[in-house]
Design an enzyme around this catalytic site. Sequence first.
Site, PDB file in Angstrom:
ATOM      1  N   HIS A 171      39.593  11.650 -57.943  1.00  0.00           N
ATOM      2  CA  HIS A 171      39.081  12.011 -56.618  1.00  0.00           C
ATOM      3  C   HIS A 171      38.840  13.507 -56.497  1.00  0.00           C
ATOM      4  O   HIS A 171      39.720  14.310 -56.815  1.00  0.00           O
ATOM      5  CB  HIS A 171      40.071  11.571 -55.538  1.00  0.00           C
TER       6      HIS A 171
ATOM      7  N   GLN B 250      39.327   4.293 -51.693  1.00  0.00           N
ATOM      8  CA  GLN B 250      39.534   3.465 -52.879  1.00  0.00           C
ATOM      9  C   GLN B 250      40.323   2.211 -52.550  1.00  0.00           C
ATOM     10  O   GLN B 250      39.989   1.113 -53.012  1.00  0.00           O
ATOM     11  CB  GLN B 250      40.235   4.272 -53.972  1.00  0.00           C
TER      12      GLN B 250
ATOM     13  N   CYS C  25      34.532   9.775 -50.862  1.00  0.00           N
ATOM     14  CA  CYS C  25      35.713   9.603 -50.025  1.00  0.00           C
ATOM     15  C   CYS C  25      35.369   9.913 -48.569  1.00  0.00           C
ATOM     16  O   CYS C  25      34.767  10.942 -48.268  1.00  0.00           O
ATOM     17  CB  CYS C  25      36.824  10.528 -50.523  1.00  0.00           C
ATOM     18  N   GLU C  26      35.764   9.029 -47.695  1.00  0.00           N
ATOM     19  CA  GLU C  26      35.436   9.211 -46.278  1.00  0.00           C
ATOM     20  C   GLU C  26      36.213  10.344 -45.618  1.00  0.00           C
ATOM     21  O   GLU C  26      35.834  10.809 -44.545  1.00  0.00           O
ATOM     22  CB  GLU C  26      35.653   7.906 -45.513  1.00  0.00           C
ATOM     23  N   HIS C  27      37.294  10.803 -46.240  1.00  0.00           N
ATOM     24  CA  HIS C  27      38.111  11.848 -45.617  1.00  0.00           C
ATOM     25  C   HIS C  27      37.504  13.238 -45.728  1.00  0.00           C
ATOM     26  O   HIS C  27      37.584  14.018 -44.785  1.00  0.00           O
ATOM     27  CB  HIS C  27      39.516  11.867 -46.234  1.00  0.00           C
ATOM     28  N   HIS C  28      36.932  13.562 -46.892  1.00  0.00           N
ATOM     29  CA  HIS C  28      36.378  14.902 -47.095  1.00  0.00           C
ATOM     30  C   HIS C  28      34.915  14.878 -47.538  1.00  0.00           C
ATOM     31  O   HIS C  28      34.343  15.923 -47.807  1.00  0.00           O
ATOM     32  CB  HIS C  28      37.195  15.657 -48.162  1.00  0.00           C
TER      33      HIS C  28
ATOM     34  N   CYS D  78      38.810  15.197 -53.840  1.00  0.00           N
ATOM     35  CA  CYS D  78      39.729  15.798 -52.864  1.00  0.00           C
ATOM     36  C   CYS D  78      41.093  16.090 -53.477  1.00  0.00           C
ATOM     37  O   CYS D  78      41.850  16.897 -52.941  1.00  0.00           O
ATOM     38  CB  CYS D  78      39.864  14.925 -51.624  1.00  0.00           C
TER      39      CYS D  78
END
Length: 196
Positions: free
Chosen positions: A150, A122, A81-84, A152
């Site tokens: 996920h 996703q 995941c690019e966020h975390h 996260c």
Amino acid sequence: MGATVDRERIAAAVRELLGAIGSDPDSRELASTPFRVADAYAEFFAGVGQDPAVLLSDAIPVGEDTGELVLVRDIELRSVCEHHLLPFRGRAHVAYRPGARVVGLSAIPRVVEVLAARPQMQERLGEQIAQVLEDGLAPRGVLVVLEASHGCVADRGVRQTEALAVTVASRGELAEDAAQTGVFSLIGERRGGRAS
């Protein structure tokens, strides 16, 4: 694998990160960690800079003899995941209604793998898979269903370890509700006592 990844920079950044959380990156336990993380990142992000359309370049012209639907389900999916920068994993189910060309069945999981092997969301991943098939095969329709757990969501914040995110991306004839219902039933069929 990971030709665009600068392992030395990753190792230096991991050393800095370990120090920032209060650990000693030079300790016997952690001394090799920066290099292990660099090798892992080279694998996780091996799709960066790769063109997944190349995987469809050997499509076979078949004219009217294609059948109604091609479905490859239960493709193992792993991404970050690019966020975390935490992993997400699950399954991809990819269907298309052929136009004038089909591709070898192993090409579809390879497209999923290349697109998943980069910092990703996703929702975007499903759209990218659908678009690569649309551009590369000119099918009558495409449907991509992704189911993933996920890190996260499971390992931080709300800590919902059993939660699955399901996303759908569609094009052409498979964007219609009635057509999707048929594909969804194929995805959900039980085979050998195992649910998809």
